[in-house]
Write a protein that holds these residues in place. Sequence first.
Motif, PDB file in Angstrom:
ATOM      1  N   UNK A   1      98.907  22.886 176.834  1.00 12.25           N
ATOM      2  CA  UNK A   1      98.034  23.946 177.333  1.00 12.25           C
ATOM      3  C   UNK A   1      97.105  24.390 176.204  1.00 12.25           C
ATOM      4  N   UNK A   2      95.807  24.444 176.503  1.00 11.13           N
ATOM      5  CA  UNK A   2      94.826  24.870 175.498  1.00 11.13           C
ATOM      6  C   UNK A   2      94.966  26.355 175.165  1.00 11.13           C
ATOM      7  N   UNK A   3      95.486  27.137 176.094  1.00 11.14           N
ATOM      8  CA  UNK A   3      95.583  28.586 175.896  1.00 11.14           C
ATOM      9  C   UNK A   3      96.807  29.004 175.088  1.00 11.14           C
ATOM     10  N   UNK A   4      97.998  28.505 175.486  1.00  9.09           N
ATOM     11  CA  UNK A   4      99.230  28.978 174.835  1.00  9.09           C
ATOM     12  C   UNK A   4      99.933  27.897 174.030  1.00  9.09           C
ATOM     13  N   UNK A   5      99.405  26.687 174.023  1.00 10.34           N
ATOM     14  CA  UNK A   5      99.945  25.547 173.277  1.00 10.34           C
ATOM     15  C   UNK A   5     101.319  25.086 173.775  1.00 10.34           C
ATOM     16  N   UNK A   6     101.682  25.480 174.990  1.00  8.74           N
ATOM     17  CA  UNK A   6     102.954  25.029 175.565  1.00  8.74           C
ATOM     18  C   UNK A   6     102.862  23.551 175.908  1.00  8.74           C
ATOM     19  N   UNK A   7     103.967  22.842 175.743  1.00 15.98           N
ATOM     20  CA  UNK A   7     104.043  21.447 176.143  1.00 15.98           C
ATOM     21  C   UNK A   7     104.566  21.428 177.573  1.00 15.98           C
ATOM     22  N   UNK A   8     103.829  20.752 178.431  1.00 14.86           N
ATOM     23  CA  UNK A   8     104.125  20.721 179.861  1.00 14.86           C
ATOM     24  C   UNK A   8     104.370  19.277 180.275  1.00 14.86           C
ATOM     25  N   UNK A   9     105.377  19.065 181.098  1.00 15.48           N
ATOM     26  CA  UNK A   9     105.716  17.736 181.581  1.00 15.48           C
ATOM     27  C   UNK A   9     105.428  17.641 183.070  1.00 15.48           C
TER      28      UNK A   9
ATOM     29  N   UNK B   1     106.275  21.353 184.624  1.00 21.54           N
ATOM     30  CA  UNK B   1     107.417  22.107 184.120  1.00 21.54           C
ATOM     31  C   UNK B   1     107.276  22.194 182.609  1.00 21.54           C
ATOM     32  N   UNK B   2     107.714  23.302 182.035  1.00 23.71           N
ATOM     33  CA  UNK B   2     107.708  23.413 180.582  1.00 23.71           C
ATOM     34  C   UNK B   2     108.632  22.363 179.998  1.00 23.71           C
ATOM     35  N   UNK B   3     108.162  21.682 178.983  1.00 23.98           N
ATOM     36  CA  UNK B   3     108.981  20.655 178.332  1.00 23.98           C
ATOM     37  C   UNK B   3     110.088  21.327 177.544  1.00 23.98           C
TER      38      UNK B   3
END
Length: 78
Positions: A26-34, A44-46
């Motif tokens: 995610x460009x906004x929160x840097x979360x890794x998403x699968x 889903x959040x990785x």
Amino acid sequence: MLNCPKCDAALDIEEEDLDEGDTLTCDECAATVTVTSTSPVELELADDDDDDDDDDDLDDFDEDEEEEDEEDEDEDWK
């Protein structure tokens, strides 16, 4: 339009380009998403727990090493 499951920001990706198992950031929160499904597309959040587990393994190693050092010191004292 796909949204980040953590911060709900819009993800700039074409749904047709995704395959199950792909990871996005995610460009906004840097979360890794699968991508867990492609029909319909589900995200889903990785699991970031894997990194934590590695740290725990190192902690266990350090504790074991300390115990061995203490045992050596006890033997030297006797």
